[in-house]
Structure formats: structure tokens, C-alpha cells
Design an enzyme around this catalytic site. Structure first.
Site, PDB file in Angstrom:
ATOM      1  CG  HIS A   1       0.065   6.056  -0.758  1.00 49.30           C
ATOM      2  ND1 HIS A   1      -1.074   6.646  -1.288  1.00 49.30           N
ATOM      3  CD2 HIS A   1      -0.326   5.500   0.428  1.00 49.30           C
ATOM      4  CE1 HIS A   1      -2.097   6.455  -0.465  1.00 49.30           C
ATOM      5  NE2 HIS A   1      -1.664   5.757   0.582  1.00 49.30           N
TER       6      HIS A   1
ATOM      7  CG  HIS B   1      -1.720   1.187   1.468  1.00 53.58           C
ATOM      8  ND1 HIS B   1      -3.075   1.253   1.207  1.00 53.58           N
ATOM      9  CD2 HIS B   1      -1.376   2.410   1.964  1.00 53.58           C
ATOM     10  CE1 HIS B   1      -3.521   2.457   1.519  1.00 53.58           C
ATOM     11  NE2 HIS B   1      -2.516   3.185   1.989  1.00 53.58           N
ATOM     12  CD  GLU B   2       1.778   3.659   3.605  1.00 57.06           C
ATOM     13  OE1 GLU B   2       2.107   4.735   3.085  1.00 57.06           O
ATOM     14  OE2 GLU B   2       0.676   3.502   4.161  1.00 57.06           O
TER      15      GLU B   2
ATOM     16  CE1 TYR C   1      -4.160  10.023   0.803  1.00 51.67           C
ATOM     17  CE2 TYR C   1      -3.986  11.456   2.717  1.00 51.67           C
ATOM     18  CZ  TYR C   1      -4.125  10.197   2.166  1.00 51.67           C
ATOM     19  OH  TYR C   1      -4.213   9.098   2.998  1.00 51.67           O
TER      20      TYR C   1
ATOM     21  CG  ASP D   1      -9.635  10.462   6.749  1.00 49.59           C
ATOM     22  OD1 ASP D   1      -8.383  10.449   6.733  1.00 49.59           O
ATOM     23  OD2 ASP D   1     -10.337   9.590   6.201  1.00 49.59           O
TER      24      ASP D   1
ATOM     25  CG  HIS E   1      -7.657   6.911   5.593  1.00 48.61           C
ATOM     26  ND1 HIS E   1      -7.123   8.160   5.838  1.00 48.61           N
ATOM     27  CD2 HIS E   1      -6.603   6.103   5.299  1.00 48.61           C
ATOM     28  CE1 HIS E   1      -5.815   8.112   5.699  1.00 48.61           C
ATOM     29  NE2 HIS E   1      -5.471   6.889   5.371  1.00 48.61           N
TER      30      HIS E   1
ATOM     31  CD  GLU F   1      -5.209   6.119   1.926  1.00 53.14           C
ATOM     32  OE1 GLU F   1      -5.336   4.941   2.297  1.00 53.14           O
ATOM     33  OE2 GLU F   1      -4.135   6.735   2.018  1.00 53.14           O
TER      34      GLU F   1
END
Length: 353
Positions: free
Chosen positions: A175, A171-172, A186, A268, A273, A195
Site C-alpha cells: 500500500h 500487502h500493507e 481509495y 466499504d 475490498h 486493494e
């Protein structure tokens, strides 16, 4: 397409609303861990990614496509980056499970992008993969800061170490890929797409590594993160958004699966998210309708769409959905089962009519 300027917002795996709930809990240790994590996250959100890159001494990339260049550092439980180099490409295991997990899963993620999409690292030019582990004291997050990946050890009470989960590492890293391609802003729907894409490629990395078909996959994100104390299976569920956890401390999973339940919020970053559950579920529905290996069908289409010049930095769900349908038609044919399944999936979650 020309590459976008690196953004100013770093992407953390644990949403701020979960950390805020923990910080409000009456257990002093958990309060302190969450509060400190929120402070660290706020600091990195305030830093510009180009400044971070400019101030880093970047190691050399891989000498040839198809070969990762991994560099794992330890912050030694301090809040420093990148820290002390503890393992680099080709070296034997260190004996530290956290270091070796980061090294292994970065390699698996690199291999997935290379073998599935012929992408040579984050920038498609062999960019070195930098990971820092043992960041801070009981740090409850993992993030991409524009130059590298950072992994906390968790608090040991609610969260395990963040390197334990392959899909979190994937996931990271994803990004970084998203940043280099579409540069999705974002916030709000573009941020939720950001996300969601990271979840999609994180899940596909795990499925690819395990050799799983869509029907065999668990479609959970971060299943290894929670300790036994937490009442939950994972941080998110692509198969059933809103059902991943229901815990007295963390609260209940707030993700919607349909546009009828889209959450309007300023928190958020506009619910990045939270509302990501909708495009996540669309991908799941399409993949399940097609069965087989999802990276060979929907994964190709999502990747095609990620570097489609028509995808802008502020694209919303409907724009992304229409582009996936068009890219599915281009790759597989207008009346192909892939194009039909993807169109049906977006209709099922209420994004397109």
C-alpha cells in the site's frame, strides 16, 4: 512521473463489513473487540497521512540500496504510535514472536521488491520500514497509515496475530508503494485496484519467498489469520473469489470474480475490498496461463503499470487492464504469450471485450 500527495485514507486489511458483522454478534467479548477496532479504524481514516508523517520522528534510512532499514516498535497493548523501539536493523531476535515476525517479513518483502524489481523500499529511496506490533487490546486489523505499518494481535478467538501472515505484511507494505506511485484514490474502482495491487504484491512476496511457481501457489490472502473456529481458508482467494470463507459469524465471502457480478455499494468505500476480486482473478488467470514464476511475467507487467504515468489516481478497471496489455506488449512483444495471456485474462473476467 511526479509523486502524488499522500492521501487521507489509511488502508486496513480486514474490511469494515466483517467487523460490523462481528460487532452485531451476541458474544460480548467478540462484540467489544470488533466495536473497538471499528472505532480505531474510523479515527485513522479521519487523519491525514501528511500530518502523521510530519509528527513522526523518522529514523534514518538504509545507507545503501539493497539493504533494508527495519525498526520494530511495540505499542505495549496501548493505542499509541509508534510506541517503544524493541528491535532495529541488524539486532538479534527479541524472543517475542510477534516482534520477530514483523522484522522478518518486512525484510522478506523489502528483498522481494529489491530483487524482483530493483525497488529500494517503499519510496525507492531507502525509506525506513517502521512497524508497530501489540497495538491496542485485541485489535483485529493491520494497516498502513502513510508512514508506517501497524499490526494488531487479533482477538484469539476468530483472528490470530496479524504478523503471522507474510502476505498480510507484504500487502500493507505494498500500500505504501502504491501510494508513492499511482496514488490510487481509495474509493470505488480505483480503490478496488488499490486493494487488488496490494493483494497481488502480497501474494507474489509469499510466492517469491517460498520459491513457488504459479501452479504451486495457493493464491490465498491471509491464510494464517483465521483460528480453527472460523469456517474458512483465508480472507480472500485470488483463484476463486467468493469462496474463501463461509462462516456463521463472519458471513460469506462477497467477492465477485467477473464484472457480471460487480457489486454496487456505498459501503466499504464503494466496495474496495469486494470488487477487488475481479482484478485479482484476472492476475491469477494470466499467471496460471503462463505458469512459471508469476513475478517474472505478470508481476513485471503489473509493476510497470503501477508506475506508468498514464495510470491516474482515479483510473478504473478498464484503464488499468488496457495499460497492462500495452505494457506486456512493450516488455515482451505484441504477440508474446505474456501479452496474449494478460489480454485473455481481462476478457475472461469481463473487464475488456
Amino acid at each position: 512521473m511526479s509523486k502524488p500527495t499522500l492521501g487521507s485514507t489509511r488502508q486496513g486489511f480486514i474490511p469494515p463489513f466483517i467487523l460490523e458483522r462481528i460487532a452485531a454478534h451476541d458474544e460480548v467479548h467478540l462484540q467489544g473487540c470488533a466495536q473497538r477496532t471499528l472505532e480505531v479504524d474510523h479515527y485513522f481514516r479521519a487523519r491525514r497521512a501528511p500530518d502523521i508523517v510530519a509528527n513522526m520522528d523518522m529514523p534514518e534510512g538504509s545507507p545503501r540500496p539493497g539493504q533494508a532499514a527495519r525498526y520494530i516498535y511495540s505499542a505495549n497493548y496501548q493505542e499509541v504510535l509508534p510506541g517503544t523501539l524493541v528491535r532495529e536493523e541488524g539486532q538479534d531476535e527479541s524472543g517475542d514472536p510477534t516482534v520477530d515476525e514483523a522484522y522478518r517479513w518486512l525484510g522478506v518483502t523489502y528483498r522481494f521488491f529489491w530483487e524482483a524489481f530493483e525497488r529500494n523500499s517503499i519510496d525507492d529511496q531507502g525509506l525506513p520500514l517502521l512497524g508497530t506490533v501489540h497495538y491496542g487490546q485485541d485489535y483485529e486489523n493491520a494497516f498502513w497509515n502513510g508512514a508506517q505499518m501497524v499490526f494488531g494481535d487479533g482477538d484469539g478467538e476468530l483472528f490470530n496475530r496479524f504478523t503471522a501472515a507474510l502476505d498480510v505484511v507484504g500487502h500493507e507494505l505494498a500500500h505504501g508503494v502504491i501510494e508513492r506511485e499511482a496514488g490510487l484514490v481509495y474509493t470505488y474502482q480505483s480503490g478496488a485496484l488499490n486493494e487488488s495491487l496490494a493483494d497481488v504484491f502480497g501474494s507474489l512476496t509469499k510466492q517469491y519467498h517460498l520459491g513457488q511457481t504459479a501452479a504451486e501457489a495457493d493464491w490465498l490472502i491471509g491464510a494464517e489469520l483465521f483460528t480453527e473456529r472460523v469456517q474458512g481458508r483465508a480472507l480472500r482467494s485470488m483463484a476463486a473469489p467468493g469462496t474463501a470463507y463461509d462462516d456463521p459469524i463472519l458471513g460469506k465471502d462477497p467477492q465477485p470474480a467477473h464484472m457480471d457480478d460487480f457489486v454496487e455499494t456505498e459501503e466499504d468505500n464503494g466496495g474496495v475490498h469486494i470488487n477487488s476480486g475481479i482484478p485479482n482473478h484476472a492476475f491469477y488467470l494470466a499467471a496460471m496461463a503462463l505458469d512459471g514464476y508469476a513475478w517474472q511475467t505478470c508481476g513485471f507487467v503489473w509493476y510497470d503499470t503501477l508506475h506508468d504515468s498514464r495510470l491516474t489516481q482515479e483510473s478504473d478497471f478498464a484503464t488499468f487492464a488496457s495499460l497492462t496489455v500495452d505494457n506486456a506488449s512493450r516488455r515482451f512483444g505484441t504477440e508474446s504469450q505474456e501479452a496474449i495471456a494478460i489480454r485473455d485474462a481481462w476478457q475472461a473476467v469481463g473487464v475488456i471485450a
